[in-house]
Design a protein around this motif. Structure first.
Motif, PDB file in Angstrom:
ATOM      1  N   ARG A  45       0.840  -1.199   0.000  1.00 57.60           N
ATOM      2  CA  ARG A  45       0.000   0.000   0.000  1.00 57.60           C
ATOM      3  C   ARG A  45       0.871   1.243   0.000  1.00 57.60           C
ATOM      4  NH1 ARG A  45      -5.198   1.633   0.793  1.00 57.60           N
ATOM      5  NH2 ARG A  45      -5.364   3.764   1.513  1.00 57.60           N
ATOM      6  N   ASP A  62       3.617   6.426  -9.858  1.00 55.12           N
ATOM      7  CA  ASP A  62       2.974   5.216 -10.359  1.00 55.12           C
ATOM      8  C   ASP A  62       3.636   4.747 -11.654  1.00 55.12           C
ATOM      9  OD1 ASP A  62       0.859   3.161 -10.522  1.00 55.12           O
ATOM     10  OD2 ASP A  62       0.200   4.355 -12.241  1.00 55.12           O
ATOM     11  N   GLN A  65       4.544   0.851 -11.472  1.00 54.03           N
ATOM     12  CA  GLN A  65       4.264  -0.029 -12.611  1.00 54.03           C
ATOM     13  C   GLN A  65       5.466  -0.920 -12.941  1.00 54.03           C
ATOM     14  OE1 GLN A  65       2.396   1.962 -15.965  1.00 54.03           O
ATOM     15  NE2 GLN A  65       1.029   3.086 -14.599  1.00 54.03           N
ATOM     16  N   THR A  88       5.670  -3.565 -10.152  1.00 54.98           N
ATOM     17  CA  THR A  88       4.652  -4.601 -10.304  1.00 54.98           C
ATOM     18  C   THR A  88       4.993  -5.541 -11.456  1.00 54.98           C
ATOM     19  OG1 THR A  88       2.936  -3.223  -9.327  1.00 54.98           O
ATOM     20  CG2 THR A  88       2.192  -5.028 -10.730  1.00 54.98           C
ATOM     21  N   LYS A 131       5.385  -8.813  -9.718  1.00 54.18           N
ATOM     22  CA  LYS A 131       3.994  -9.267  -9.739  1.00 54.18           C
ATOM     23  C   LYS A 131       3.239  -8.871  -8.466  1.00 54.18           C
ATOM     24  CE  LYS A 131       4.830 -11.268 -13.646  1.00 54.18           C
ATOM     25  NZ  LYS A 131       5.333 -10.291 -14.579  1.00 54.18           N
ATOM     26  N   LYS A 161       1.149  -6.111  -6.665  1.00 53.80           N
ATOM     27  CA  LYS A 161       0.358  -4.922  -7.000  1.00 53.80           C
ATOM     28  C   LYS A 161       0.476  -3.897  -5.872  1.00 53.80           C
ATOM     29  CE  LYS A 161      -4.449  -3.681  -8.155  1.00 53.80           C
ATOM     30  NZ  LYS A 161      -4.270  -2.384  -8.543  1.00 53.80           N
ATOM     31  N   VAL A 192      -1.399  -0.965  -4.134  1.00 56.19           N
ATOM     32  CA  VAL A 192      -2.701  -0.331  -3.942  1.00 56.19           C
ATOM     33  C   VAL A 192      -2.416   1.099  -3.486  1.00 56.19           C
ATOM     34  CG1 VAL A 192      -4.838  -0.363  -2.602  1.00 56.19           C
ATOM     35  CG2 VAL A 192      -3.761  -2.513  -3.310  1.00 56.19           C
ATOM     36  N   GLN A 193      -3.014   2.061  -4.188  1.00 58.30           N
ATOM     37  CA  GLN A 193      -2.719   3.457  -3.893  1.00 58.30           C
ATOM     38  C   GLN A 193      -3.917   4.186  -3.308  1.00 58.30           C
ATOM     39  OE1 GLN A 193      -0.339   5.567  -6.871  1.00 58.30           O
ATOM     40  NE2 GLN A 193      -0.295   3.646  -8.040  1.00 58.30           N
TER      41      GLN A 193
END
Length: 105
Positions: free
Chosen positions: A2, A15, A20, A23, A27, A29, A31-32
């Motif tokens: 997060r 981001d 990006q 990620t 892999k 993710k 969460v923003q």
């Protein structure tokens, strides 16, 4: 993972150029979320459960508030390739508060 920040074009750039690629490589993710002010995010962190917040894009003036509230953690500086490029006068005030950095200016 997060991340919470101020939003807007800065968060868009973070981001695009950090999360990006992270990620894509891991892999994992990211969460923003956003917040309107430091007091708001401090309240959110205080009322959250451990592990809810990992990264906060904060104003440097608030570093001591996070430290005093016990909300800081230790980063592994060896994992930050450009750490050597950060000007020492920007880092020294943080090290005076906590020898083990919890943030990078």
């Amino acid at each position: 993972m997060r991340f919470d920040g101020w939003g807007g074009t800065v968060q868009d750039a973070i981001d695009k150029y950090a999360f990006q690629p992270y990620t894509a490589k891991t892999k994992i993710k990211v969460v923003q979320g956003t917040f309107g002010g430091e007091e708001e995010i401090i309240t959110k962190i205080k009322t959250s459960k451990p592990g809810d917040f990992q990264i906060v894009h904060s104003s440097g003036d608030y570093y001591i508030k996070y430290v005093n509230a016990g909300m800081n953690s230790e980063i592994n500086e060896a994992n930050i390739p450009n750490m050597a490029n950060v000007l020492q006068p920007m880092i020294e005030p943080l090290r005076k508060l906590t020898p083990k950095l919890s943030a990078v200016p």
